[in-house]
Design a protein around this motif. Structure first.
Motif, PDB file in Angstrom:
ATOM      1  N   HIS A   1      40.139  22.096  39.771  1.00 13.08           N
ATOM      2  CA  HIS A   1      40.863  23.252  40.184  1.00 13.08           C
ATOM      3  C   HIS A   1      41.110  23.015  41.840  1.00 13.08           C
ATOM      4  O   HIS A   1      42.189  23.153  42.368  1.00 13.08           O
TER       5      HIS A   1
ATOM      6  N   GLY B   1      45.589  30.093  47.570  1.00 12.01           N
ATOM      7  CA  GLY B   1      44.252  30.221  47.102  1.00 12.01           C
ATOM      8  C   GLY B   1      43.427  31.359  47.833  1.00 12.01           C
ATOM      9  O   GLY B   1      43.837  31.673  49.015  1.00 12.01           O
ATOM     10  N   GLN B   2      42.609  32.121  47.345  1.00 12.77           N
ATOM     11  CA  GLN B   2      41.923  33.372  47.883  1.00 12.77           C
ATOM     12  C   GLN B   2      41.477  33.071  49.613  1.00 12.77           C
ATOM     13  O   GLN B   2      41.744  34.116  50.106  1.00 12.77           O
TER      14      GLN B   2
ATOM     15  N   TRP C   1      48.874  29.365  43.737  1.00 15.06           N
ATOM     16  CA  TRP C   1      47.733  28.767  43.475  1.00 15.06           C
ATOM     17  C   TRP C   1      46.503  29.608  43.427  1.00 15.06           C
ATOM     18  O   TRP C   1      46.209  30.125  44.251  1.00 15.06           O
ATOM     19  N   SER C   2      45.517  29.669  41.988  1.00 10.79           N
ATOM     20  CA  SER C   2      44.490  30.326  42.211  1.00 10.79           C
ATOM     21  C   SER C   2      44.704  31.800  42.346  1.00 10.79           C
ATOM     22  O   SER C   2      45.544  32.195  41.434  1.00 10.79           O
ATOM     23  N   TYR C   3      44.063  32.369  43.264  1.00  7.49           N
ATOM     24  CA  TYR C   3      44.417  33.473  43.582  1.00  7.49           C
ATOM     25  C   TYR C   3      45.914  33.947  43.682  1.00  7.49           C
ATOM     26  O   TYR C   3      46.439  34.858  43.523  1.00  7.49           O
TER      27      TYR C   3
ATOM     28  N   SER D   1      35.613  24.768  38.254  1.00  4.81           N
ATOM     29  CA  SER D   1      36.097  25.424  39.588  1.00  4.81           C
ATOM     30  C   SER D   1      34.948  25.781  40.427  1.00  4.81           C
ATOM     31  O   SER D   1      33.641  25.866  39.950  1.00  4.81           O
TER      32      SER D   1
ATOM     33  N   ASN E   1      36.870  38.862  45.367  1.00  2.00           N
ATOM     34  CA  ASN E   1      36.576  37.818  44.208  1.00  2.00           C
ATOM     35  C   ASN E   1      36.238  38.762  42.887  1.00  2.00           C
ATOM     36  O   ASN E   1      36.880  38.376  42.105  1.00  2.00           O
TER      37      ASN E   1
ATOM     38  N   ASP F   1      46.823  26.559  38.189  1.00  7.90           N
ATOM     39  CA  ASP F   1      45.550  26.934  37.852  1.00  7.90           C
ATOM     40  C   ASP F   1      45.188  28.298  38.080  1.00  7.90           C
ATOM     41  O   ASP F   1      44.147  28.400  38.752  1.00  7.90           O
ATOM     42  N   GLY F   2      45.948  29.286  37.761  1.00 14.41           N
ATOM     43  CA  GLY F   2      45.351  30.644  38.048  1.00 14.41           C
ATOM     44  C   GLY F   2      46.209  31.464  37.254  1.00 14.41           C
ATOM     45  O   GLY F   2      46.954  31.135  36.545  1.00 14.41           O
TER      46      GLY F   2
ATOM     47  N   GLN G   1      35.419  27.374  32.728  1.00 12.53           N
ATOM     48  CA  GLN G   1      36.817  27.496  33.184  1.00 12.53           C
ATOM     49  C   GLN G   1      37.829  26.892  32.095  1.00 12.53           C
ATOM     50  O   GLN G   1      38.934  27.637  32.032  1.00 12.53           O
TER      51      GLN G   1
END
Length: 271
Positions: free
Chosen positions: A245, A41-42, A105-107, A210, A178, A130-131, A218
């Motif tokens: 998330h 993730g990010q 995941w995510s980012y 999230s 972001n 979930d991204g 979301q």
């Protein structure tokens, strides 16, 4: 080399991989199994994947790393999305891996989607957690909301950094990252990337909110997958899970591991 053109090592390696003006903290379990590269993730670290890795077990080659200025990796002058994609290549090259299965995941799901789309001959399949939802969620009001959020968080971020719980980036750098993600997630930007994926790809989709989202924002974003799956038969939703998330890697690691097994089996069968 294995049948996939993969140079394997026999024991876990942990160290720093130099790239550009920085160095990335990398862990590679080695072994002859299918290489799985985990994309965080990010602002997360490689430790977030421990339950997924435990669920899959020792029959796989697990490669994790901290992105620039996250975890034990060093700072950089460049935190753009493009270097995040290029860093996947740098890590795999340093570990002697030509073909891999990215799990993001995510980012990291957006990074995985871009990497898979650009490297069909090197991608054994992809799992997007979930991204990587093509949806126009960023406008000027949202961009300002993001900037205000990171400014408010700025005072306590330095307190979390020694424990590796926050990136060594300024509030402005985090906000810019972001906002860049929002631009890259627009339908006209991310849609063609997903349409171009030519290997098996599976989504594991969370429920609820999230960080920073409100109401049903979301879930509206996640609904964009219907069109993605309709356009590209290589892409399917493997599971829709109950966790949100932020908790999905911890609470639904079995579903993520199952998606990895699914795409790996499809690669062995030639899709």
């Amino acid at each position: 080399m294995t049948r996939s053109g993969i140079s394997s090592t026999s024991s876990t390696w942990t160290g720093m991989v130099s790239v550009d003006d920085t160095a990335l903290a990398v862990t590679d379990t080695g072994g002859p199994g299918i290489p799985v590269v985990y994309l965080n993730g990010q602002f997360a670290t490689q430790g977030y994947w421990r339950r997924v890795i435990a669920e899959l077990g020792t029959g796989w080659r697990h490669i994790t790393y901290d992105e620039r200025a996250r975890g034990k990796s060093r700072c950089s002058a460049d935190y753009s999305f493009e270097v995040a994609v290029r860093d996947v290549d740098a890590v795999l090259a340093a570990r002697g891996v030509d073909r891999a299965l990215p799990v993001g995941w995510s980012y990291g799901a957006v990074v995985a989607a871009h990497w898979a789309s650009r490297n069909p001959d090197r991608t054994l399949g992809a799992v997007l957690v979930d991204g990587a939802f093509p949806y126009d969620w960023l406008d000027e009001a949202m961009a300002e909301r993001i900037r205000k959020l990171f400014r408010r968080m700025g005072w306590f971020m330095p307190l979390l950094r020694p424990a590796g719980l926050a990136p060594r980036m300024t509030a402005a750098q985090q906000a810019d990252s972001n906002i860049e993600l929002g631009k890259l997630s627009r339908e006209r930007e991310l849609g063609p990337v997903l349409d171009n994926i030519a290997v098996p790809a599976r989504y594991v989709v969370a429920s609820g909110t999230s960080f920073g989202s409100r109401g049903d924002e979301q879930e509206r974003i996640r609904a964009s997958l219907d069109g993605v799956c309709a356009r590209n038969p290589n892409i399917k939703v493997s599971a829709k899970v109950a966790s949100n998330h932020g908790a999905i890697l911890r609470k639904d690691s079995p579903a993520i591991a199952e998606a990895v097994r699914e795409v790996a089996a499809l690669d062995r069968k030639g899709h």
